[in-house]
Structures are given as C-alpha cells and as structure tokens.
Design a protein around this motif. Structure first.
Motif, PDB file in Angstrom:
ATOM      1  N   THR A  71       0.688  -1.115  -0.005  1.00  0.00           N
ATOM      2  CA  THR A  71       0.122  -0.114  -0.054  1.00  0.00           C
ATOM      3  C   THR A  71       0.906   1.225   0.021  1.00  0.00           C
ATOM      4  O   THR A  71       0.513   2.190  -0.802  1.00  0.00           O
ATOM      5  N   ALA A  72       1.893   1.388   0.892  1.00  0.00           N
ATOM      6  CA  ALA A  72       2.761   2.465   0.912  1.00  0.00           C
ATOM      7  C   ALA A  72       3.683   2.724  -0.399  1.00  0.00           C
ATOM      8  O   ALA A  72       3.792   3.680  -1.017  1.00  0.00           O
ATOM      9  N   ASP A  73       3.869   1.627  -1.024  1.00  0.00           N
ATOM     10  CA  ASP A  73       4.589   1.791  -2.399  1.00  0.00           C
ATOM     11  C   ASP A  73       3.473   2.304  -3.210  1.00  0.00           C
ATOM     12  O   ASP A  73       3.771   3.095  -4.279  1.00  0.00           O
ATOM     13  N   TRP A  74       2.506   1.830  -3.197  1.00  0.00           N
ATOM     14  CA  TRP A  74       1.332   2.351  -4.164  1.00  0.00           C
ATOM     15  C   TRP A  74       1.106   3.862  -4.232  1.00  0.00           C
ATOM     16  O   TRP A  74       1.058   4.473  -5.171  1.00  0.00           O
ATOM     17  N   VAL A  75       0.925   4.284  -2.853  1.00  0.00           N
ATOM     18  CA  VAL A  75       0.413   5.951  -2.708  1.00  0.00           C
ATOM     19  C   VAL A  75       1.773   6.623  -3.194  1.00  0.00           C
ATOM     20  O   VAL A  75       1.673   7.761  -3.669  1.00  0.00           O
ATOM     21  N   VAL A  77       4.078   5.524  -5.474  1.00  0.00           N
ATOM     22  CA  VAL A  77       4.109   5.848  -7.145  1.00  0.00           C
ATOM     23  C   VAL A  77       3.214   6.584  -7.701  1.00  0.00           C
ATOM     24  O   VAL A  77       3.323   7.231  -8.759  1.00  0.00           O
ATOM     25  N   ASN A  78       1.970   6.255  -7.191  1.00  0.00           N
ATOM     26  CA  ASN A  78       0.695   7.044  -7.769  1.00  0.00           C
ATOM     27  C   ASN A  78       0.207   8.311  -7.316  1.00  0.00           C
ATOM     28  O   ASN A  78      -0.793   9.047  -7.440  1.00  0.00           O
ATOM     29  N   ASN A  79       1.235   8.795  -6.370  1.00  0.00           N
ATOM     30  CA  ASN A  79       1.304  10.335  -5.890  1.00  0.00           C
ATOM     31  C   ASN A  79      -0.339  10.546  -5.114  1.00  0.00           C
ATOM     32  O   ASN A  79      -0.999  11.643  -5.290  1.00  0.00           O
ATOM     33  N   PHE A  80      -0.456   9.529  -4.495  1.00  0.00           N
ATOM     34  CA  PHE A  80      -2.021   9.683  -3.835  1.00  0.00           C
ATOM     35  C   PHE A  80      -1.884   9.788  -2.003  1.00  0.00           C
ATOM     36  O   PHE A  80      -0.798   9.261  -1.343  1.00  0.00           O
ATOM     37  N   GLY A  81      -2.842  10.282  -1.614  1.00  0.00           N
ATOM     38  CA  GLY A  81      -2.898  10.696  -0.152  1.00  0.00           C
ATOM     39  C   GLY A  81      -2.726  12.130   0.205  1.00  0.00           C
ATOM     40  O   GLY A  81      -2.194  12.866  -0.717  1.00  0.00           O
ATOM     41  N   ILE A  82      -3.130  12.365   1.276  1.00  0.00           N
ATOM     42  CA  ILE A  82      -3.151  13.980   1.752  1.00  0.00           C
ATOM     43  C   ILE A  82      -1.765  14.470   1.757  1.00  0.00           C
ATOM     44  O   ILE A  82      -1.533  15.542   1.164  1.00  0.00           O
ATOM     45  N   MET A  83      -0.644  13.503   2.256  1.00  0.00           N
ATOM     46  CA  MET A  83       0.631  14.203   2.240  1.00  0.00           C
ATOM     47  C   MET A  83       1.252  14.339   0.625  1.00  0.00           C
ATOM     48  O   MET A  83       2.068  15.319   0.693  1.00  0.00           O
ATOM     49  N   ASN A  84       0.699  13.675  -0.176  1.00  0.00           N
ATOM     50  CA  ASN A  84       1.367  13.977  -1.519  1.00  0.00           C
ATOM     51  C   ASN A  84       0.480  15.068  -2.190  1.00  0.00           C
ATOM     52  O   ASN A  84       0.733  15.502  -3.446  1.00  0.00           O
ATOM     53  N   TRP A  85      -0.629  15.284  -1.679  1.00  0.00           N
ATOM     54  CA  TRP A  85      -1.392  16.599  -1.999  1.00  0.00           C
ATOM     55  C   TRP A  85      -1.135  18.026  -1.562  1.00  0.00           C
ATOM     56  O   TRP A  85      -1.561  18.838  -2.294  1.00  0.00           O
ATOM     57  N   GLY A 156      -5.289   4.226   7.154  1.00  0.00           N
ATOM     58  CA  GLY A 156      -4.446   5.318   7.148  1.00  0.00           C
ATOM     59  C   GLY A 156      -3.517   5.757   6.243  1.00  0.00           C
ATOM     60  O   GLY A 156      -3.094   6.684   5.702  1.00  0.00           O
ATOM     61  N   VAL A 157      -2.551   4.439   6.239  1.00  0.00           N
ATOM     62  CA  VAL A 157      -1.634   4.466   4.982  1.00  0.00           C
ATOM     63  C   VAL A 157      -2.044   5.143   3.649  1.00  0.00           C
ATOM     64  O   VAL A 157      -1.547   5.793   2.829  1.00  0.00           O
ATOM     65  N   VAL A 162       1.490   7.690   2.641  1.00  0.00           N
ATOM     66  CA  VAL A 162       2.977   7.887   3.315  1.00  0.00           C
ATOM     67  C   VAL A 162       3.853   6.526   3.012  1.00  0.00           C
ATOM     68  O   VAL A 162       3.284   5.717   2.787  1.00  0.00           O
ATOM     69  N   PRO A 163       5.338   6.899   2.841  1.00  0.00           N
ATOM     70  CA  PRO A 163       6.072   5.908   2.411  1.00  0.00           C
ATOM     71  C   PRO A 163       6.289   4.705   3.608  1.00  0.00           C
ATOM     72  O   PRO A 163       5.942   5.057   4.566  1.00  0.00           O
TER      73      PRO A 163
END
Length: 283
Positions: A71-75, A77-85, A156-157, A162-163
């Motif tokens: 899951t952490a790798d996916w978010v 790679v796909n720039n997904f989630g609050i911290m990536n936005w 949450g991840v 988050v990584p």
C-alpha cells in the motif's frame, strides 16, 4: 531525519521486536522505581496474560506487514494521499504532519469507533478489564482487535499517503507511546500536565481506564493529544480517584485468565452504568 527514515524503510523484523521488548523492559523498570500507585499485586503473575496478548499482537502484525509495504509503495508511485497533495515542505515538518495524521487514522479513530459500536466494544473490552494498569497493559488486545487495528492502520497509510519508512516509524513510536502512557509512572504534576498538551501523558490516559462512564469514553489518543482536544473527548480526573477495570466485567480473577479473556468478546453483559451527575460532579 533522512537517515532515520532510511533505517525504518529497511528495518528487519527482529529489530521491530527488539523495540517492543526494549520499551516494555524500560518502562517496567521505571514504574518500579517511581510508581503512580502502589498496586497490591504480584507483577509477574499479572503480566502473564498481558504478555500473551503482546505476543499475539506480534504474530498478527508481522506476517501482514507486506500489505503495508504494498500500500505504501502504491501511494508513493501514484502520488496519492493527503501528504502527497500538500505543497512541498521541510522534511521535519513532513514527518511530523504524517505522524499526526497517521495517529488519527491508526489510533484515535479506531479507538473511538470501538467504544461506539457494540460488537467492536466487546472485542476491545479485553483491554479495559485489566484491574492493575501498568506498562504490560499497553498491548493487551484480543487477537481480533489486533486485526481490526491493523486494517485501520492500512487505511491510514492509504488516506495519508506515506512511504513505508514512515509507516514503520509510526508503528514503532505508537508502541513506545502506549507503553509509556499505560505505565504505572508518577511524573511531577506540572510535567504530566505540560506533556498532555502535546502527547498522551500517563495521567491523561489513566482517566480512560476509569471503570465507569463518562470517563471510559474519553482520551482516546495514543501518541498525540491534539485529536482529543480538537474533537472534545479530552477529560481530566484526579488519578487518586481512578478505579481500573470496567463495571460490566468486575471479576478480577476471570479477567486475569487467558482462556476467559479469549472468550470475553462473545459473552453477554448488561449495559454499562453511567455515573450519576451528582457523583460525577464530586470527582
């Protein structure tokens, strides 16, 4: 900070076990030196069921860690989630914000939900039926609850984005924080009060283990106290007036038996008693 994240990104499983055992040992020693309450109990005998559930926690979490990794790798790679936005920020701020948000989804939110939904409360009761709260109580969770908590952390991840290095850092801090705030430690009152503005202090969390409502339904946080203060679930109570346990399962002998605790979520019980207003006001 980057070195720290790199370490946790590649942390061996046995290092994670060492962190759990080391924290437990450290706070066990500290609470023996400066106890909050002089608990009349045989500490090792009391610890046996709690250490059993610490073991089941590790048995549940370690094999499932690959799901956190995927899951952490996916978010990432796909720039997904609050911290990536969010816009770019200093690394230290990125880490702090990530930990605070992970604490919301991985600890505060599931804890609150477990108290509000009866089947989940029945599972969570195992944690509350300890009549002598100390550092071994920290991870006294039924295996079913360990699975539930794991999937909230996974959620949450996904939401926070988050990584894996930060995920394992969060989990390690979460374990140490819960060992600390459950420990039977007496801190100077001003020190504990000051800590409680930032993190969940021992006195703050002990209120949550009072045997009757409304105190049982308060102070849900694990690492940071911000969420209890923000959502109005923060409460204070003189630690001398706290009685550990839960009123719907008052038998201390039963609550110290591993087999009874494993069956506890499937037993019937009467609705908990809400403390009368007059009695509540006198505390």
């Amino acid at each position: 900070m980057e070195t720290l994240l790199n370490y946790f990104e590649n942390i061996p499983s046995h290092h994670r076990v060492i962190i759990i055992v080391s924290g437990l040992t450290f706070f066990w020693i500290v609470e023996g030196a400066i106890p909050l309450h002089k608990l009349n109990y045989k500490k090792w005998r009391h610890a046996i069921p709690n250490l059993f559930f610490n073991l089941t926690l590790m048995i549940v979490n370690l094999p499932l860690a690959f799901m956190l990794l995927k899951t952490a790798d996916w978010v990432v790679v796909n720039n997904f989630g609050i911290m990536n936005w969010l816009p770019d920020m200093p690394l230290w701020l990125y880490v702090v914000l990530s930990l605070i948000l992970m604490d919301l989804f991985g600890a505060y939110l599931p804890h609150l939900i477990e108290h509000k939904i009866k089947p989940l409360w029945m599972v969570h009761l195992v944690h509350h039926t300890d009549h002598k709260v100390d550092t071994t109580t920290a991870n006294r969770h039924h295996p079913i609850e360990s699975v539930i908590r794991f999937f909230f952390t996974l959620f949450g991840v996904f939401i926070v984005g988050v990584p894996i290095g930060l995920v394992f850092l969060y989990q390690s801090l979460s374990v140490l924080a819960t060992q600390f705030n459950h420990a039977n430690i007496k801190l100077p009152k001003k020190v504990d009060d000051t800590l409680s503005y930032f993190i969940v202090s021992p006195d703050m969390h002990k209120v949550h283990h009072h045997y009757r409502l409304p105190y049982t339904d308060s102070n849900y946080g694990n690492i940071f106290s911000i969420w209890d203060r923000l959502f109005g679930t923060y409460m204070k109570l003189d630690t001398n007036k706290i009685v550990y346990g839960v009123d719907v399962f008052p038998d201390e002998k039963e609550n110290s038996n591993i087999l009874s605790l494993l069956k506890q979520p499937f037993q019937k019980y009467k609705s908990p008693t809400v403390m009368p207003d007059k009695e509540y006001e006198n505390l």
